[in-house]
Scaffold this active site. Structure first.
Site, mmCIF file in Angstrom:
data_model
loop_
_atom_site.group_PDB
_atom_site.id
_atom_site.type_symbol
_atom_site.label_atom_id
_atom_site.label_comp_id
_atom_site.label_asym_id
_atom_site.label_seq_id
_atom_site.Cartn_x
_atom_site.Cartn_y
_atom_site.Cartn_z
ATOM 1 N N ASP A 1 -6.261 112.813 -30.475
ATOM 2 C CA ASP A 1 -5.687 113.440 -31.671
ATOM 3 C C ASP A 1 -5.248 114.866 -31.346
ATOM 4 O O ASP A 1 -5.980 115.593 -30.657
ATOM 5 C CB ASP A 1 -6.738 113.579 -32.800
ATOM 6 C CG ASP A 1 -7.414 112.278 -33.156
ATOM 7 O OD1 ASP A 1 -6.750 111.233 -33.101
ATOM 8 O OD2 ASP A 1 -8.618 112.309 -33.498
ATOM 9 N N ASP B 1 -9.592 122.395 -37.069
ATOM 10 C CA ASP B 1 -10.568 121.526 -36.374
ATOM 11 C C ASP B 1 -11.336 122.365 -35.350
ATOM 12 O O ASP B 1 -12.556 122.273 -35.223
ATOM 13 C CB ASP B 1 -9.851 120.413 -35.583
ATOM 14 C CG ASP B 1 -9.317 119.270 -36.436
ATOM 15 O OD1 ASP B 1 -10.014 118.850 -37.374
ATOM 16 O OD2 ASP B 1 -8.210 118.774 -36.131
ATOM 17 N N GLU C 1 -14.777 117.191 -31.279
ATOM 18 C CA GLU C 1 -13.791 118.082 -30.677
ATOM 19 C C GLU C 1 -14.164 118.585 -29.278
ATOM 20 O O GLU C 1 -13.495 119.444 -28.733
ATOM 21 C CB GLU C 1 -13.515 119.276 -31.618
ATOM 22 C CG GLU C 1 -13.140 118.885 -33.045
ATOM 23 C CD GLU C 1 -11.924 117.947 -33.155
ATOM 24 O OE1 GLU C 1 -11.142 117.839 -32.194
ATOM 25 O OE2 GLU C 1 -11.796 117.286 -34.206
ATOM 26 N N ASP D 1 -18.922 115.537 -36.610
ATOM 27 C CA ASP D 1 -17.466 115.607 -36.781
ATOM 28 C C ASP D 1 -17.250 116.854 -37.629
ATOM 29 O O ASP D 1 -17.592 116.875 -38.818
ATOM 30 C CB ASP D 1 -16.979 114.344 -37.515
ATOM 31 C CG ASP D 1 -15.475 114.374 -37.763
ATOM 32 O OD1 ASP D 1 -14.863 115.430 -37.557
ATOM 33 O OD2 ASP D 1 -14.930 113.335 -38.177
HETATM 34 P P1 AHM Z 1 -6.075 105.900 -40.986
HETATM 35 O O1 AHM Z 1 -5.096 106.998 -41.223
HETATM 36 O O2 AHM Z 1 -5.761 105.043 -39.805
HETATM 37 O O3 AHM Z 1 -6.397 105.122 -42.228
HETATM 38 O O4 AHM Z 1 -7.419 106.670 -40.506
HETATM 39 C C1 AHM Z 1 -8.200 107.333 -41.418
HETATM 40 C C2 AHM Z 1 -9.554 107.512 -40.838
HETATM 41 C C3 AHM Z 1 -10.492 108.004 -41.895
HETATM 42 O O5 AHM Z 1 -11.207 106.967 -42.463
HETATM 43 C C4 AHM Z 1 -11.347 108.975 -41.134
HETATM 44 O O6 AHM Z 1 -11.854 109.971 -41.971
HETATM 45 C C5 AHM Z 1 -10.385 109.553 -40.142
HETATM 46 O O7 AHM Z 1 -9.502 108.502 -39.827
HETATM 47 C C6 AHM Z 1 -11.081 110.027 -38.903
HETATM 48 O O8 AHM Z 1 -10.262 110.910 -38.185
HETATM 49 P P2 AHM Z 1 -10.559 112.512 -38.211
HETATM 50 O O9 AHM Z 1 -12.019 112.703 -37.917
HETATM 51 O O10 AHM Z 1 -9.677 113.015 -37.091
HETATM 52 O O11 AHM Z 1 -10.134 113.042 -39.534
HETATM 53 MG MG MG Z 2 -13.591 112.018 -38.429
#
Ligand code: AHM
Ligand code: MG
Length: 280
Positions: A35, A41, A65, A83
């Site tokens: 990501d 973040d 991270e 997280d």
């Molecule tokens: P999506 O966009 O494929 O539905 O993914 C969403 C998911 C959430 O459920 C979760 O909170 C997030 O991806 C996790 O990613 P991050 O920690 O980078 O926000």
């Molecule tokens: Mg997450």
């Protein structure tokens, strides 16, 4: 444990303050899942690292991270996997997001999970702290977290939150989701797992799914700092979890700190219905 949780509270308060006037732009960096990191973040990760590493009972930290485990004090008791900003891709639209923490004793393994905590940076700052039962706290006017209530899930809910690209769902998942809507379940999915599961916990039931998909056969969500802590809280609230194969999420073992898994969290009714669709 109380001492460690007080350091988590301190970090969460600092992140919440910083969220009032945030830089919502992206950095040039990527994390180990690939990501692109938002500047926020990175800032949230730095706030948590700086705060928790002052805690005498902290052995190590694992962060979404950071590529590697950061060992702080080999002789201390707890490893915190976190997280720092779950749902951060929703920062630009000002949706509720949160931080998730799993507190493991000595080794990062679901069996060693002793407590889990998450914060909700929504219209107000709330915190769920769970050792034996999940307890909801809300920040009051004196900047103190006040206990609001214990969180308990009913046998059956009304909410369906399911992630992943729909055209990559497999047939059993599509059929399961269709059957929920035929039973009058309502769609509630923001894209921040912590907010979506918080809604299910506060409304007393429902299901959150992030299934295996053709483009992500091992799921998207990360075991140590997303899936295990929230599974711990949901199960302590009387709900159920599974990876789709009749196993509780808390029975799974992984070596890699950024391992992912398909995951389902819900009331008893929805999880047993899911297992019928998945396993016949
Ligand atoms: P999506 O966009 O494929 O539905 O993914 C969403 C998911 C959430 O459920 C979760 O909170 C997030 O991806 C996790 O990613 P991050 O920690 O980078 O926000
Ligand atoms: Mg997450």
């Amino acid at each position: 444990m109380e001492e460690l949780i007080s350091y988590i509270q301190k970090a969460v308060l600092e992140i919440s303050d910083a969220l009032k006037f945030p830089d919502t732009s992206y950095s040039q960096n990527h994390n180990s899942t690939g990501d692109t990191q938002l500047k926020f973040d990175i800032l949230s990760d730095e706030i948590i690292t700086k705060t928790l590493t002052q805690c005498p009972s902290l052995k190590a930290i694992i962060s979404e991270e950071k590529n590697e485990i950061l060992t702080v004090n080999e002789n201390a008791k707890y490893i915190v996997a976190y997280d720092p900003l779950d749902g951060s891709s929703l920062m630009d639209v000002n949706f509720a997001i949160g931080s998730i923490f799993g507190i493991y004793e000595q080794k990062p393994s679901a069996k060693n999970l002793k407590a889990a905590v998450y914060s909700m940076y929504g219209a107000r700052l709330e915190l769920v702290i769970c050792e034996d039962t999940p307890k909801l706290y809300r920040l009051d006017k004196n900047n103190q977290f006040t206990f609001i209530k214990d969180l308990k899930m009913e046998e059956k809910g009304k909410i369906n939150a399911t992630g992943g690209t729909q055209k990559f769902w497999d047939e059993k998942h599509s059929k399961f989701i269709k059957s929920l809507f035929e039973e009058n379940y309502r769609l509630r999915y923001s894209g921040a797992m912590v907010s979506d599961i918080n809604q299910i916990l506060l409304k007393g039931g429902g299901i959150f799914s992030y299934p295996a998909t053709k483009d992500a056969p091992l799921g998207k969500l990360r075991a140590f700092f997303e899936v295990f802590p929230l599974a711990f809280i949901v199960e302590k609230a009387g709900g159920k979890t599974t990876n789709g194969n009749n196993q509780s999420l808390l029975d799974l073992e992984f070596d890699a700190i950024h391992a992912t898994t398909p995951c389902f969290f819900g009331s008893k009714y929805e999880i047993s219905k899911l297992l019928e669709f998945y396993n016949g």
